[in-house]
Write a protein that holds these residues in place. Structure first.
Motif, PDB file in Angstrom:
ATOM      1  N   SER A   1     -25.672 -54.239  28.567  1.00 54.69           N
ATOM      2  CA  SER A   1     -26.897 -53.824  29.253  1.00 54.69           C
ATOM      3  C   SER A   1     -26.995 -52.294  29.256  1.00 54.69           C
ATOM      4  O   SER A   1     -26.119 -51.610  28.771  1.00 54.69           O
ATOM      5  CB  SER A   1     -26.901 -54.351  30.681  1.00 54.69           C
ATOM      6  N   SER A   2     -28.069 -51.797  29.822  1.00 51.12           N
ATOM      7  CA  SER A   2     -28.223 -50.336  29.778  1.00 51.12           C
ATOM      8  C   SER A   2     -27.882 -49.700  31.124  1.00 51.12           C
ATOM      9  O   SER A   2     -27.943 -48.495  31.280  1.00 51.12           O
ATOM     10  CB  SER A   2     -29.669 -49.997  29.397  1.00 51.12           C
ATOM     11  N   LEU A   3     -27.525 -50.525  32.099  1.00 47.16           N
ATOM     12  CA  LEU A   3     -27.241 -50.031  33.440  1.00 47.16           C
ATOM     13  C   LEU A   3     -25.817 -49.491  33.504  1.00 47.16           C
ATOM     14  O   LEU A   3     -24.880 -50.161  33.074  1.00 47.16           O
ATOM     15  CB  LEU A   3     -27.392 -51.194  34.419  1.00 47.16           C
ATOM     16  N   GLU A   4     -25.672 -48.274  34.065  1.00 44.20           N
ATOM     17  CA  GLU A   4     -24.334 -47.672  34.052  1.00 44.20           C
ATOM     18  C   GLU A   4     -23.338 -48.484  34.889  1.00 44.20           C
ATOM     19  O   GLU A   4     -22.207 -48.728  34.458  1.00 44.20           O
ATOM     20  CB  GLU A   4     -24.389 -46.224  34.563  1.00 44.20           C
ATOM     21  N   ILE A   5     -23.764 -48.916  36.109  1.00 42.91           N
ATOM     22  CA  ILE A   5     -22.799 -49.642  36.940  1.00 42.91           C
ATOM     23  C   ILE A   5     -22.421 -50.969  36.300  1.00 42.91           C
ATOM     24  O   ILE A   5     -21.284 -51.425  36.436  1.00 42.91           O
ATOM     25  CB  ILE A   5     -23.319 -49.887  38.375  1.00 42.91           C
ATOM     26  N   ALA A   6     -23.368 -51.574  35.564  1.00 42.01           N
ATOM     27  CA  ALA A   6     -23.045 -52.827  34.893  1.00 42.01           C
ATOM     28  C   ALA A   6     -21.942 -52.596  33.879  1.00 42.01           C
ATOM     29  O   ALA A   6     -21.001 -53.379  33.764  1.00 42.01           O
ATOM     30  CB  ALA A   6     -24.289 -53.384  34.209  1.00 42.01           C
ATOM     31  N   LYS A   7     -22.065 -51.486  33.142  1.00 40.15           N
ATOM     32  CA  LYS A   7     -21.050 -51.168  32.129  1.00 40.15           C
ATOM     33  C   LYS A   7     -19.697 -50.940  32.783  1.00 40.15           C
ATOM     34  O   LYS A   7     -18.677 -51.453  32.353  1.00 40.15           O
ATOM     35  CB  LYS A   7     -21.450 -49.936  31.352  1.00 40.15           C
ATOM     36  N   LEU A   8     -19.699 -50.111  33.849  1.00 36.54           N
ATOM     37  CA  LEU A   8     -18.428 -49.766  34.497  1.00 36.54           C
ATOM     38  C   LEU A   8     -17.764 -51.011  35.078  1.00 36.54           C
ATOM     39  O   LEU A   8     -16.565 -51.220  34.904  1.00 36.54           O
ATOM     40  CB  LEU A   8     -18.670 -48.729  35.597  1.00 36.54           C
TER      41      LEU A   8
END
Lengths: 172, 785
Positions: free
Chosen positions: B258-265
């Protein structure tokens, strides 16, 4: 609020109202006090004296002119009385003209300045020099009423004007 | 006991009397005046009343009483009846549920709880109370009940088989309140890990996965629960059961994309967390899906956090799959980034970082990468024409070596002959001024593994570099290299590097590194004798003093070394060299008295007296000048209390503080005075001799004397708070208002004004004037002018 007669924006106070006295007499400033040997000796006690009080208020700015109260002879050393034993101080000031509408404001500035600088033990009275103002009695009554002074100092606009008058000058 | 009277009161009473009255009943039961049975009998008319609120009141009285009975008071039999009663209450009107639930929670806390009855009451709750339709507080009670069951009734919960799992799933699924959720996640991990989930595995995972990644913003006025709290609690739950593996990794990969930073982290964290429970075969299988995503993050992201987290994750996963046959996957990584390994490629640095991080994962990956990558980097280096590129290429090489040495002892490897060339590249960097510092840093890493031939080259290079003029950074690198080198090969370093003929001018780097080497046993004597010899000959003594000062400052607690220095006559050498030097310079004087003070300070008092005895005669024999005074200060500044001091010291210090025009000297003199005042026996006599008129110099003196007096708690100490001290302090306060921004001053305003209110009544007019001025300025802080 009786004291704050002119409810104007304090920043524009000069432009909004007509000057009461457009051409006041300007007098010479007195010299700085000379420091005596006794004053330098830490073992001698210096009493408060009228010159000391005068030095505190002589640099207050006039609300109308870019001059100090001393230069306008609004305050003079000989009009100050001090009694160290009874902790009493009486300051008389002379408005430049008998119908000066700034008289209360000037008196208030003197009072605030002394309130902020002097030790709490002193009881300070500020009055118009007898016979120099049309509504002398009324002004004296306002300046002598503790409640009214306190109320005036809660007024945001008024305190800003007073602060401008008594703001200390930065030394070079 | 008269229940009816109390119960009547309870019926008509207020909230406040409710608790006291209940307590009254429970005290009665505890003291044996009545029994729980009697209470229930008396409560009967409430419990069977037609009005719901009456029944509710009856149960809450019972709850309250049960709460204040000791947990071992009731027998299993009594509790069985109560459990039966409460279970039947879940059949009642839904308004009764809250009180029935809190009663159940209290019952579960009793020691003699009838364990076989647990399934009975739980089934009643699961069957009749739809958890997610209850109020938040009641949901919380249900979760508390479940937690107690999981923690204290493991066997019973096991025996309930899928009934419990199903009930739990239904209760938990869809919880929206963050407080409840956080509480729930705390024990969910244990539950999913320890209990069989039957065919609910997927359902339970889905219930948990619906929160991932946690998207929750803490309300401004509430600082209790943060997003991180929830995320950190959720992650271990998702990885708790090995059976979650497949779905968990798919979930992480889906959200990583996804493009969401917290999702990545959160996804990266989940992938890492999974390594601890999931099988390595799972990661092996999923690696072809994981690597492209991580690679994308590392190469494309703008966020340093995501990049670091991605590296961490990659390393963890590679380390996880290293137990399997993973070389194919690592080869895949190498092939992906190989094309970027050209120093002018934009992705050069990131690509090398990927390789190093993979190498750091395990021995297997490290050795494989070294074998594959080293020849490539060597080739690039050979083809490289620019100096700055060369240093860029060597860096990953050295980093790789750092990893390599974790698992290997020598550079001698049949499979990778190129390893032996790595030191040569680093030595090569030393030849160019631009790459000198980097070269020194790199070779420091390799030192333990250099062969004798390389070391020879290195020593001659170091000797050459020492005579060059180099900047501070390079100098520090050089010294670090020397220290490391001397640690591994002390003898060699001593005979191959520190052999410079002491007749010639010694380079600064040489003398400076000696000060660092003194702690190595083999070097101590050499360092001391070299320094002493130079001081005796009075050659380069300024440099020596500077480094000796550093040495003494670093070793200020090393009593043995300091004692040895004194016994080898260091003081005397410094004395002679300093007194005979041509000029009086502040820097050197500072070095001299610092060395002396530190040397003397740690010695016992008899020894200090002896030192003073030795030197005082020499000092007072001749006329006092600046230099002898500095020495006097150095010797006397840090004496122990018992050491008796010559009166002449005061006289000299007093005289210099009054007459000298050198500000530095006056400063030293007044410091000494303050110091002495703190220690001497007969303070009165001393004070009478120096309490004189106010001048600028005596102001400084007054400050230090006052400090000395106050520190020794002298009764007249505060009287020395001289007129001028007070004035200067007030001036300083005034000055603060003009130099500091109001933001910094405001916190102190009221405190300062309060203190100044005292100062404006000072006995001295000059002080009052400053105090009033200061007060006027401080009043204006934060005011609108």
């Amino acid at each position: 609020m009786k004291i704050a007669k002119t409810k104007t924006n304090p920043n524009n106070i000069m432009s909004l109202i007509d000057l009461d006295n457009q051409n006041p007499n300007v007098y010479k400033k007195s010299d700085d006090r000379t420091i005596t040997l006794d004053e330098q000796d830490d073992n001698v006690v210096d009493e408060f004296d009228r010159r000391e009080i005068f030095d505190l208020i002589r640099n207050i700015n006039d609300p109308e002119h870019p001059l100090t109260l001393e230069q306008l002879h609004v305050v003079e050393e000989h009009l100050i009385q001090i009694n160290n034993a009874n902790n009493n101080i009486l300051v008389q000031f002379t408005p430049t003209i008998p119908h000066c509408s700034m008289a209360t404001l000037i008196g208030l500035s003197i009072r605030v300045k002394l309130l902020k600088c002097l030790p709490e033990r002193f009881k300070v009275r500020v009055q118009v020099t007898p016979g120099t103002h049309n509504s002398e009695h009324q002004v004296n009554k306002q300046l002598g009423d503790k409640e009214r002074v306190a109320a005036a100092l809660e007024n945001h606009h008024l305190i800003q004007v007073i602060n401008q008058c008594i703001a200390p000058r930065k030394r070079a | 006991m008269e229940f009816n009277y109390i119960l009547n009161q309870l019926e008509n009473g207020t909230e406040e009397t409710f608790k006291t009255n209940c307590l009254l009943i429970s005290t009665g039961i505890r003291e044996g005046k009545s029994t729980i049975l009697e209470l229930i009998e008396s409560l009967g008319r409430f419990l069977t009343d037609a009005s719901i609120s009456k029944r509710e009141l009856g149960i809450s009285i019972l709850n309250e009483v049960l709460k204040s009975i000791p947990i071992d008071y009731l027998s299993t039999q009594q509790l069985e009846v109560l459990v039966e009663f409460y279970s039947s209450k879940f059949n009642d009107h839904h308004q009764i549920f809250p009180v029935a639930l809190s009663g159940t929670l209290v019952l579960l806390g009793f020691e003699n709880f009838p364990r076989p009855k647990l399934s009975h009451i739980l089934s009643a709750i699961f069957q009749h109370v739809p958890c997610q339709q209850q109020q938040r507080v009641d949901r919380f009670t249900i979760f508390q009940i479940l937690e107690i069951c999981i923690k204290n009734f493991k066997q019973e919960v096991h025996d309930m088989e899928n009934v419990f799992v199903c009930g739990l799933h239904d209760a938990v699924d869809g919880e929206r309140d963050p407080r409840n959720l956080l509480f729930l996640l705390k024990w969910m991990r244990e539950f999913t890990k320890e209990f069989k989930l039957y065919f609910f595995t997927e359902k339970i995972f889905d219930a948990l996965a619906s929160y991932f990644p946690v998207d929750f913003r803490t309300p401004l006025n509430d600082n209790s629960i943060t997003r991180e709290d929830l995320a950190n609690a959720l992650c271990p739950c998702l990885c708790a059961n090995p059976e979650f593996g497949d779905s968990c990794i798919s979930l992480a990969l889906e959200k990583l994309d996804s493009s969401l930073e917290i999702a990545k982290l959160d996804s990266l964290a989940l992938l890492r967390e999974g390594c601890s429970t999931f099988k390595s075969s799972l990661y092996m299988e999923q690696f072809p899906n994981i690597w492209p995503l991580i690679q994308k993050e590392v190469l494309c992201t703008n966020s340093p956090t995501i990049r670091t987290e991605s590296f961490l994750t990659l390393q963890k996963i590679v380390s996880k799959i290293s137990t399997e046959d993973c070389l194919g996957h690592i080869k895949n990584i190498i092939d992906t980034v190989k094309g970027n390994l050209l120093p002018d490629s934009k992705l050069f640095q990131v690509s090398t970082q990927i390789l190093i991080c993979t190498a750091a994962a395990s021995e297997k990956s490290c050795n494989f990468i070294v074998k594959e990558i080293l020849p490539i980097i060597m080739n690039i280096y050979k083809m490289c024409a620019y100096v700055d590129h060369k240093s860029l290429i060597v860096q990953p090489l050295v980093d790789l070596m750092k990893e390599y040495f974790k698992y290997n002892k020598s550079l001698d490897d049949q499979e990778v002959p190129d390893l032996l060339n790595v030191p040569l590249l680093c030595l090569d960097l030393l030849k160019n001024d631009d790459t000198l510092k980097i070269g020194l840093d790199y070779i420091t890493v390799l030192i333990p593994h250099l062969d004798s031939k390389n070391r020879e080259t290195l020593y001659s290079e170091i000797q050459r570099i020492m005579f060059k003029i180099i900047n501070e950074q390079t100098m520090l690198s050089l010294i670090q290299l020397l220290i490391t080198c001397a640690g591994y090969y002390p003898e060699e370093v001593k005979c191959k590097i520190f052999t410079i003929d002491s007749q010639s001018h010694l380079p600064d780097a040489f003398l400076r590194s000696l000060a660092h080497l003194v702690t190595l046993q083999n070097f101590k004597d050499y360092v001391i004798s070299t320094y002493l010899e130079l001081l005796k000959k009075n050659v380069q003594s300024e440099t020596v003093m500077k480094h000796l000062r550093y040495l003494v400052e670093q070793q200020r607690d090393n009593y043995d070394l300091l004692r040895e220095l004194i016994e080898k006559n260091v003081l005397c050498c410094i004395y002679d060299s300093y007194v005979n030097s041509q000029f009086f310079e502040t820097n050197i004087s500072q070095d001299v008295y610092t060395i002396m003070t530190l040397l003397v300070a740690l010695q016992p008092s008899e020894f200090q007296s002896k030192i003073l005895g030795d030197y005082f005669e020499r000092i007072f024999l001749q006329e006092m000048n600046e230099k002898t005074f500095i020495i006097l200060y150095g010797l006397t500044a840090a004496l122990r209390r018992e050491v008796q001091l010559d009166k002449r010291v005061f006289e000299v210090a007093l005289k210099i503080s009054e007459t000298s025009n050198n500000e530095f000297l006056v400063h030293i003199a007044v410091q000494l005075l303050g110091n002495l005042v703190n220690k001497i026996e007969d303070v009165k006599e001393f004070l009478s001799s120096c309490k004189i008129i106010t001048t600028q110099k005596s102001f400084q003196r007054a400050c230090f004397i006052t400090k000395g007096l106050i520190l020794r708690n002298y009764p007249d100490g505060y009287g020395w708070l001289h007129l001028s001290v007070r004035i200067e302090c007030l001036k300083c306060l005034t000055l603060f208002t003009t130099v500091y921004p109001e933001m910094l001053l405001l916190p102190y305003k009221s405190k300062v004004l309060k203190q100044l209110a005292v100062c404006v009544d000072d006995k001295k007019r000059l002080v009052r004037k400053e105090a009033m001025e200061a007060r006027a300025f401080w009043w204006m802080v934060g005011e609108n002018v």
